[in-house]
Each structure stands twice: as structure tokens, then as C-alpha cells.
Design a protein around this motif. Sequence first.
Motif, PDB file in Angstrom:
ATOM      1  N   ILE A  45       0.844  -1.206   0.000  1.00 48.40           N
ATOM      2  CA  ILE A  45       0.000   0.000   0.000  1.00 48.40           C
ATOM      3  C   ILE A  45       0.871   1.246   0.000  1.00 48.40           C
ATOM      4  CG2 ILE A  45      -1.667   1.334   1.351  1.00 48.40           C
ATOM      5  CD1 ILE A  45      -2.847  -1.402   2.239  1.00 48.40           C
ATOM      6  N   ILE A  46       1.929   1.236   0.825  1.00 50.26           N
ATOM      7  CA  ILE A  46       2.841   2.382   0.859  1.00 50.26           C
ATOM      8  C   ILE A  46       3.527   2.563  -0.488  1.00 50.26           C
ATOM      9  CG2 ILE A  46       5.001   3.221   1.891  1.00 50.26           C
ATOM     10  CD1 ILE A  46       4.018   2.026   4.536  1.00 50.26           C
ATOM     11  N   SER A  47       3.871   1.457  -1.141  1.00 51.00           N
ATOM     12  CA  SER A  47       4.545   1.580  -2.445  1.00 51.00           C
ATOM     13  C   SER A  47       3.606   2.146  -3.511  1.00 51.00           C
ATOM     14  CB  SER A  47       5.123   0.236  -2.881  1.00 51.00           C
ATOM     15  OG  SER A  47       4.105  -0.663  -3.237  1.00 51.00           O
ATOM     16  N   LEU A  48       2.284   2.006  -3.331  1.00 52.74           N
ATOM     17  CA  LEU A  48       1.337   2.662  -4.250  1.00 52.74           C
ATOM     18  C   LEU A  48       1.479   4.181  -4.182  1.00 52.74           C
ATOM     19  CD1 LEU A  48      -1.973   0.640  -3.776  1.00 52.74           C
ATOM     20  CD2 LEU A  48      -0.544   0.724  -5.813  1.00 52.74           C
ATOM     21  N   PHE A  49       1.680   4.697  -2.953  1.00 51.09           N
ATOM     22  CA  PHE A  49       1.801   6.141  -2.770  1.00 51.09           C
ATOM     23  C   PHE A  49       3.193   6.661  -3.121  1.00 51.09           C
ATOM     24  CE2 PHE A  49      -1.634   4.996   0.231  1.00 51.09           C
ATOM     25  CZ  PHE A  49      -2.647   5.770  -0.317  1.00 51.09           C
ATOM     26  N   THR A  50       4.161   5.764  -3.200  1.00 57.55           N
ATOM     27  CA  THR A  50       5.525   6.190  -3.521  1.00 57.55           C
ATOM     28  C   THR A  50       5.913   5.832  -4.945  1.00 57.55           C
ATOM     29  OG1 THR A  50       6.426   4.132  -2.631  1.00 57.55           O
ATOM     30  CG2 THR A  50       6.287   6.013  -1.123  1.00 57.55           C
TER      31      THR A  50
END
Length: 155
Positions: A45-50
Motif C-alpha cells: 500500500i505504501i509503495s502505491l503512494f511512492t
Amino acid sequence: MKDFLNDFKAFAFKGNMMDLAIGMIIGAAFTALVNSVVSNLFMPIISLFTGGIDFSNLYLPLNAASKDAFMAGADINTARAAGSVLPYGTFITDLIQFLILAFVVFLMVRALAKMMKNAKEEEAAEAPTTKECPFCKTEIHIDAVKCPNCTADLK
């Protein structure tokens, strides 16, 4: 030798020692669960925002061979095989795991403190307000120093 074994048995199988061992086992299982949640749920999920960054492959090369691998876009395992690297992406993942674990422990301690406070309040509410006179056996106020019935001095 027999005394030594008996002393060890008494130490190893005390209630507190067994509680500690059970706590350590549950803690290890809980840590594995948190690691899985972070790796499999939060990091994607964090990698979606990054922008799709895979934190586990973020590193800094520390020698020429690993720098060449870095420039070629190699993953961290290839770069490690080529030379020294500083895997700061792993640190970011570990930091997130720590923060989640610390937050969960905080919630558990807070809930336990609240339960303990409620138990103390109930105990205080149920505290006796009367006592029995040791001389005439009548019920009197808990703070009385002299019995109003038999006029005996109380401790």
C-alpha cells in the motif's frame, strides 16, 4: 549433583519462569505476525503512494562493484553478491514494523491499565463501611473509635 538438579528443577518450573517462557513464545509468534502484516499488507500500500517503490530493494552501494550493479538496476541480492551495500530500504521496513508493534503494545497496555483502574474503582466502591464491635458484637461505623452501644474503646 542431585541437589543441583533439584535446584534447577525448582528454578526452571516455577510459575514465573513458565509464564515468562509462554510470554516469549507468544511474543515471537506475534512478531512474526506483525512482520507478515507489514511485508504483505502495509508495504504494498505504501509503495502505491511512492510510485511502486519496493523498499526491500533500496540500497546504497559502498564499493565500485556494487555501484556498477546499482547503476545497472540490479536488485539488492545481486548488489550484495557484487560487494558491500547499505540496505536502507530494509531499515525503513523494520522501522515501520517497530512502529506498528509499539502501537499495538501501547494499545494493549492502555487497555490493561483501564481494566486495572476499573477493578480498583469497583474494589474501592465495595470497601466496607461498617465493622463489628469486638465486645458487644453490634455493627458500627468503620471509623468509630468508641462503640455507641456498649461505650467500649476501640482500636
